[in-house]
Design a protein around this motif. Structure first.
Motif: not given
Ligand code: NAP
Length: 494
Positions: A331-333, A356-362, A378-380, A383-385, A415-421, A468-470
């Motif tokens: 449902t994130d999609y 960001g290039a993590g799970g949510a980004s995909r 763009v990603n830190r 290779e992940h990007a 889409t990264t977790s940067v800026g989160m509490v 909003r997305m949540l």
């Molecule tokens: P994830 O798979 O762990 O991916 C984390 C991403 O953040 C990676 O690209 C990682 O880069 C990057 N990152 C982490 N720390 C960093 C730093 N200090 N500087 C630069 N880049 C950094 O996590 P995720 O599942 O994608 O979730 C990411 C965020 O999205 C979380 O805050 C989550 O709560 C939020 N989210 C929100 C919703 C919503 O409904 N609003 C839904 C899903 C997720 P590397 O590849 O270099 O490690």
């Protein structure tokens, strides 16, 4: 029953705490070990003033309490206070029967405390504590405590999913012991506190201001989880993750269930082993659950059916039981698309920069690419990007070069977790200069307005908060769980 634990230093403060929470609770536990010494004597009249059933507890330091008196002094004080109109008295499991004989005031005959309590209809709770784990012989332990004639109570600390399963097995294994108290402490125990009836526990404890991880307030227990209303018919839903207690999803689903009068509860489950969780799901008949970090991929081998999005993204955030089979959806999609789908349809969003290039980004990149939006990721870690970009036919770059894309895209998604509490001062897009014409979308939802969004707003951009997305993805989960649309009149505060 919901029991409020009272840990103030004066009787008046404890009474005030009862008043503030009266509408949520059925009884209270007066922890006299928290009282100032000069207040102890007043405790005897507490039940009369509190006007609800009260458990009298005088906890030793070794059991997590504050009483440092000698055992003889402690038990003798407990005996005197128990002359008040309490409904229950808590006695630790290692206190011997012989230690519960006290001299009468005349000083001749010894009074048997347990017999006296029985004659006055006060029930004794025989309690056992384990702050490290769950003892291997917990069923035997409870049976032994029950054999003393009172109510057995075990407060233990589950450390993994298998420990949690053990606590949920107590009801089946020890059905014959009707009155018993089971508490799972710590983060793993939260689901057992909410679903206490499913563990066979007659009550669950709560505290007005939770001071330890895993404690819940009376308001949360009663108004959010309706824990005292859970019964055989209640459909259990939840969220699995590790960590998971920070989740806002219960604030979406539980009020939604209540609004459509659906007997269901949505509970956070700490999960280390997905395999073990699926066992629990069968045991307590879980009907569906949300999935968060780190299990969005781990659940997939257990699913009998998946949607096209799950297959494409390789990530599943929702699992529902359909005709004896588990189905995985994402449902994130669609939740991500909801606030911008009109802008995409109107041609206002044709290009996007995804940070960001993590799970949510995909999930997000696939959602954008499937709508013909050009994506630069763009990603830190470059290779992940590159890996996501190759998979989705997008362009990629290192996060260090983010500045070179300033003002060149219609949408910037963070889409990264940067800026989160607790790191809310961090800027996830340092070096990017907003032109004011692009839309800024942050997935982080705590805090509501991140540094990234504040900077974008100041430059004149339209901004979209992660909450909003949540909410949108939560509404879609609600539909998958219940078959009903999310009630429009419910406005969760996320
Ligand atoms: P994830 O798979 O762990 O991916 C984390 C991403 O953040 C990676 O690209 C990682 O880069 C990057 N990152 C982490 N720390 C960093 C730093 N200090 N500087 C630069 N880049 C950094 O996590 P995720 O599942 O994608 O979730 C990411 C965020 O999205 C979380 O805050 C989550 O709560 C939020 N989210 C929100 C919703 C919503 O409904 N609003 C839904 C899903 C997720 P590397 O590849 O270099 O490690």
């Amino acid at each position: 029953m919901l029991c409020l634990t009272l840990t103030e230093s004066t009787i008046d403060e404890d009474l005030a705490c009862v008043e503030r929470n009266r509408k949520y609770i059925d009884l209270a536990e007066l922890r006299v070990d928290f009282l100032k010494t000069e207040e102890l004597g007043k405790a005897i009249d507490f039940p009369v003033h509190a006007k609800l059933p009260v458990i009298l507890t005088y906890r030793r330091v070794c059991d997590g309490g504050k009483c440092a008196l000698s055992e003889k002094q402690r038990l003798s004080t407990l005996f005197s206070l128990a002359q008040g109109k309490f409904s229950y008295v808590d006695i630790e499991d290692d206190v011997k029967k012989s230690e519960l004989k006290f001299k009468s005031q005349e000083g001749e005959k010894k009074i048997d405390f347990e017999a006296q309590m029985k004659s006055r209809n006060i029930k004794i709770i025989h309690s056992f504590h384990d702050f490290e784990g769950v003892p291997a012989d917990i069923f035997g332990k409870i049976s032994k405590l029950a054999s003393r004639g009172g109510i057995p109570k075990v407060a233990v600390t589950p450390n993994n999913m298998l420990d949690v399963i053990t606590l949920f097995r107590i009801q089946e294994e020890l059905k014959e012991i009707k009155d018993k108290i089971i508490i799972g402490m710590g983060p793993w125990g939260v689901c057992t506190r909410i679903l206490y009836k499913k563990c066979g526990s007659m009550l669950s404890f709560c505290t007005e201001v939770p001071s330890a991880i895993g404690q819940l307030s009376p308001k949360e227990m009663k108004e959010l989880y309706h824990a005292d209303k859970v019964d055989e018919q209640t459909h259990v839903y939840g969220i699995i993750g590790n960590p998971v207690l920070h989740t806002s999803s219960p604030l979406i689903h539980n009020p939604g269930f209540a609004a459509i009068h659906y007997n269901a509860v949505y509970v956070p489950f700490m999960v280390d082993s997905v395999r073990a969780f699926f066992k629990l799901a069968e045991m307590i008949h879980i009907y569906g659950f949300s999935v968060t970090i780190p299990h969005k991929r781990n659940v997939q081998p257990y699913l009998g059916k998946i949607t096209r999005e799950v297959k494409q993204i390789g990530s599943c955030n929702t699992v529902v039981r359909i005709q004896n089979m588990w189905k995985g959806i994402n449902t994130d999609y669609y939740g991500f698309l909801a606030p911008i789908s009109e802008l995409i349809a109107n041609g206002k969003i044709k290009s996007a920069l995804v940070i960001g290039a993590g799970g949510a980004s995909r999930a997000i990149i696939w959602a954008l690419r499937n709508h013909a939006v050009k994506v630069i990721v763009v990603n830190r870690t470059f290779e992940h990007a590159k890996s996501i970009a190759d998979e989705t036919m997008s362009t990629c770059d290192s996060l260090d070069h983010i500045g070179s894309y300033s003002g060149k895209v219609d949408l910037v998604v963070q889409t990264t977790s940067v800026g989160m509490v607790p790191d809310e001062k961090e800027d996830a897009a340092k070096g990017y200069l907003f032109s004011g014409s692009e839309i800024a979308y942050d997935l982080v939802y705590r805090p509501k307005e991140t540094v990234f969004l504040r900077r974008a707003e100041k430059a004149g951009c339209k901004t979209i908060e992660g909450s909003r997305m949540l909410l949108e993805q939560g509404k879609l989960q609600f539909e998958a769980f219940t078959g009903y649309h999310y009630p429009y009149w419910v406005k969760p505060e996320l």
